[in-house]
Design a protein around this motif. Structure first.
Motif, PDB file in Angstrom:
ATOM      1  N   LYS A  31     -16.674  11.071   0.944  1.00  0.00           N
ATOM      2  CA  LYS A  31     -16.736  12.422  -0.170  1.00  0.00           C
ATOM      3  C   LYS A  31     -16.058  12.833  -1.388  1.00  0.00           C
ATOM      4  N   HIS A  32     -14.875  11.700  -1.483  1.00  0.00           N
ATOM      5  CA  HIS A  32     -13.545  11.842  -2.019  1.00  0.00           C
ATOM      6  C   HIS A  32     -13.523  10.827  -3.204  1.00  0.00           C
ATOM      7  N   THR A  33     -13.672   9.934  -2.311  1.00  0.00           N
ATOM      8  CA  THR A  33     -13.693   7.906  -2.866  1.00  0.00           C
ATOM      9  C   THR A  33     -14.233   7.019  -2.335  1.00  0.00           C
ATOM     10  N   SER A  34     -14.233   6.017  -2.988  1.00  0.00           N
ATOM     11  CA  SER A  34     -15.607   5.080  -3.019  1.00  0.00           C
ATOM     12  C   SER A  34     -14.430   3.952  -2.259  1.00  0.00           C
ATOM     13  N   ALA A  35     -13.379   3.854  -1.849  1.00  0.00           N
ATOM     14  CA  ALA A  35     -12.621   2.225  -1.337  1.00  0.00           C
ATOM     15  C   ALA A  35     -13.065   3.166   0.672  1.00  0.00           C
ATOM     16  N   LYS A  36     -12.898   1.984   0.819  1.00  0.00           N
ATOM     17  CA  LYS A  36     -13.370   1.628   2.305  1.00  0.00           C
ATOM     18  C   LYS A  36     -11.717   2.283   3.165  1.00  0.00           C
ATOM     19  N   LEU A  37     -12.246   3.318   3.836  1.00  0.00           N
ATOM     20  CA  LEU A  37     -10.806   4.038   4.314  1.00  0.00           C
ATOM     21  C   LEU A  37     -10.236   2.956   5.557  1.00  0.00           C
ATOM     22  N   ASP A  38      -8.888   2.264   5.571  1.00  0.00           N
ATOM     23  CA  ASP A  38      -8.239   2.241   5.781  1.00  0.00           C
ATOM     24  C   ASP A  38      -7.073   2.961   6.389  1.00  0.00           C
ATOM     25  N   MET A  39      -7.679   2.911   8.294  1.00  0.00           N
ATOM     26  CA  MET A  39      -6.503   3.744   8.677  1.00  0.00           C
ATOM     27  C   MET A  39      -6.198   3.012  10.455  1.00  0.00           C
ATOM     28  N   GLY A  40      -5.249   3.582  10.186  1.00  0.00           N
ATOM     29  CA  GLY A  40      -4.821   3.672  11.650  1.00  0.00           C
ATOM     30  C   GLY A  40      -4.978   4.763  12.984  1.00  0.00           C
ATOM     31  N   LYS A  41      -3.958   4.570  13.658  1.00  0.00           N
ATOM     32  CA  LYS A  41      -3.955   5.807  14.428  1.00  0.00           C
ATOM     33  C   LYS A  41      -4.008   7.255  13.884  1.00  0.00           C
ATOM     34  N   SER A  42      -2.383   7.014  13.136  1.00  0.00           N
ATOM     35  CA  SER A  42      -2.428   8.401  12.603  1.00  0.00           C
ATOM     36  C   SER A  42      -1.637   8.138  11.279  1.00  0.00           C
ATOM     37  N   CYS A  43      -2.093   6.271  10.533  1.00  0.00           N
ATOM     38  CA  CYS A  43      -1.124   6.323   9.515  1.00  0.00           C
ATOM     39  C   CYS A  43      -2.681   5.664   8.706  1.00  0.00           C
ATOM     40  N   ILE A  44      -3.039   5.983   7.324  1.00  0.00           N
ATOM     41  CA  ILE A  44      -4.301   6.486   5.928  1.00  0.00           C
ATOM     42  C   ILE A  44      -3.208   5.497   5.499  1.00  0.00           C
ATOM     43  N   ARG A  45      -3.459   4.063   4.826  1.00  0.00           N
ATOM     44  CA  ARG A  45      -3.470   2.995   3.602  1.00  0.00           C
ATOM     45  C   ARG A  45      -4.291   3.367   2.377  1.00  0.00           C
ATOM     46  N   PHE A  46      -3.503   3.482   1.425  1.00  0.00           N
ATOM     47  CA  PHE A  46      -4.299   3.225   0.016  1.00  0.00           C
ATOM     48  C   PHE A  46      -3.334   2.056  -0.879  1.00  0.00           C
ATOM     49  N   LYS A  47      -4.701   0.764  -0.923  1.00  0.00           N
ATOM     50  CA  LYS A  47      -3.819  -0.285  -1.794  1.00  0.00           C
ATOM     51  C   LYS A  47      -4.098  -0.012  -2.710  1.00  0.00           C
ATOM     52  N   LYS A  48      -4.860   1.055  -3.910  1.00  0.00           N
ATOM     53  CA  LYS A  48      -4.862   1.078  -4.924  1.00  0.00           C
ATOM     54  C   LYS A  48      -4.518   2.597  -5.011  1.00  0.00           C
ATOM     55  N   PRO A  49      -3.427   3.661  -5.731  1.00  0.00           N
ATOM     56  CA  PRO A  49      -3.486   4.339  -6.668  1.00  0.00           C
ATOM     57  C   PRO A  49      -4.392   5.366  -7.309  1.00  0.00           C
ATOM     58  N   GLU A  50      -5.206   4.332  -7.604  1.00  0.00           N
ATOM     59  CA  GLU A  50      -6.787   4.987  -7.949  1.00  0.00           C
ATOM     60  C   GLU A  50      -7.193   5.457  -6.723  1.00  0.00           C
ATOM     61  N   HIS A  51      -7.689   4.844  -5.823  1.00  0.00           N
ATOM     62  CA  HIS A  51      -8.255   5.675  -4.567  1.00  0.00           C
ATOM     63  C   HIS A  51      -7.497   6.692  -3.534  1.00  0.00           C
ATOM     64  N   ILE A  52      -6.191   7.206  -4.393  1.00  0.00           N
ATOM     65  CA  ILE A  52      -6.098   7.944  -3.341  1.00  0.00           C
ATOM     66  C   ILE A  52      -6.290   9.226  -3.266  1.00  0.00           C
ATOM     67  N   PRO A  53      -7.418   9.564  -2.741  1.00  0.00           N
ATOM     68  CA  PRO A  53      -8.288  11.842  -2.672  1.00  0.00           C
ATOM     69  C   PRO A  53      -7.353  12.346  -2.429  1.00  0.00           C
ATOM     70  N   PHE A 112       0.796  -0.997  -0.323  1.00  0.00           N
ATOM     71  CA  PHE A 112       0.025   0.061  -0.183  1.00  0.00           C
ATOM     72  C   PHE A 112       0.728   1.349  -0.050  1.00  0.00           C
ATOM     73  N   TYR A 113       0.201   2.090  -0.171  1.00  0.00           N
ATOM     74  CA  TYR A 113       0.964   3.840  -0.386  1.00  0.00           C
ATOM     75  C   TYR A 113       0.032   4.421   1.129  1.00  0.00           C
ATOM     76  N   ALA A 114       1.436   4.563   2.215  1.00  0.00           N
ATOM     77  CA  ALA A 114       0.855   5.323   3.779  1.00  0.00           C
ATOM     78  C   ALA A 114       1.025   6.555   3.607  1.00  0.00           C
ATOM     79  N   LEU A 115       0.339   7.278   3.826  1.00  0.00           N
ATOM     80  CA  LEU A 115       0.304   9.005   4.750  1.00  0.00           C
ATOM     81  C   LEU A 115      -0.105   8.885   6.128  1.00  0.00           C
ATOM     82  N   TYR A 116       1.178   9.129   6.804  1.00  0.00           N
ATOM     83  CA  TYR A 116       1.139   8.979   7.763  1.00  0.00           C
ATOM     84  C   TYR A 116       0.778  10.720   8.682  1.00  0.00           C
ATOM     85  N   HIS A 117       0.393  11.326   9.626  1.00  0.00           N
ATOM     86  CA  HIS A 117      -0.483  12.372   9.418  1.00  0.00           C
ATOM     87  C   HIS A 117      -0.799  12.535  10.954  1.00  0.00           C
ATOM     88  N   MET A 118       0.191  13.229  11.558  1.00  0.00           N
ATOM     89  CA  MET A 118       0.171  13.231  13.307  1.00  0.00           C
ATOM     90  C   MET A 118      -0.392  14.318  14.062  1.00  0.00           C
TER      91      MET A 118
END
Length: 156
Positions: free
Chosen positions: A103-125, A79-85
């Motif tokens: 409102k920005h993507t049809s992908a289910k949110l996959d998120m930890g405490k500060s990590c947002i994971r995107f499995k497919k590039p087309e789902h990155i909002p 996946f691609y990850a965005l970590y936002h403290m």
């Protein structure tokens, strides 16, 4: 999937070809919207965005020689990850993000405490990430960080 890189460009260049464009676009989304007083660096094997010592001389309390971390992006194995403290530290920002995400993507949110994971590039909002990046200044992040650190030190 940590790489040993000296710059964001070097990090991206070391990725497999099919992942380079995705990370470059994510990086541009962030750098085009990053408020003043944050700097781009390599931190923890990822592209990081920090409050430099020139703005916050105290640095990161765990390692004062390092600048105060704020956000990172990485191309992990699956996946691609965005970590936002800031999301982790600010419940109002978290609530805003959770309300806006669908409102920005049809992908289910996959998120930890500060990590947002995107499995497919087309789902990155990208538009949502641009808004998220703009929502917190370096000074707001410093204030949140110091408030949380003081509470932790005082046992509150």
């Amino acid at each position: 999937m940590q790489v040993s890189a000296s710059s964001a460009q070097d990090y991206i260049a070391q990725l497999p070809a099919e992942r380079q464009a995705v990370m470059q676009k994510l990086r541009e989304t962030i750098t085009d919207n990053l408020p003043p007083d944050f700097s781009e660096t390599i931190a923890y094997g990822m592209i990081g965005y920090v409050v430099p010592h020139s703005v916050y001389p105290a640095g990161y309390h765990c390692k004062p020689a390092e600048p105060l971390p704020f956000m990172s992006i990485a191309a992990q194995k699956n996946f691609y990850a965005l970590y936002h403290m800031g999301i982790y530290a600010n419940p109002e920002l978290m609530d805003w993000f959770l309300a806006e995400y669908p409102k920005h993507t049809s992908a289910k949110l996959d998120m930890g405490k500060s990590c947002i994971r995107f499995k497919k590039p087309e789902h990155i909002p990208h538009a949502l990430i641009a808004q998220l990046v703009q929502k917190m200044s370096a000074q707001q992040w410093i204030n949140l960080y110091e408030n949380a650190f003081r509470k932790g030190k005082n046992g509150q």
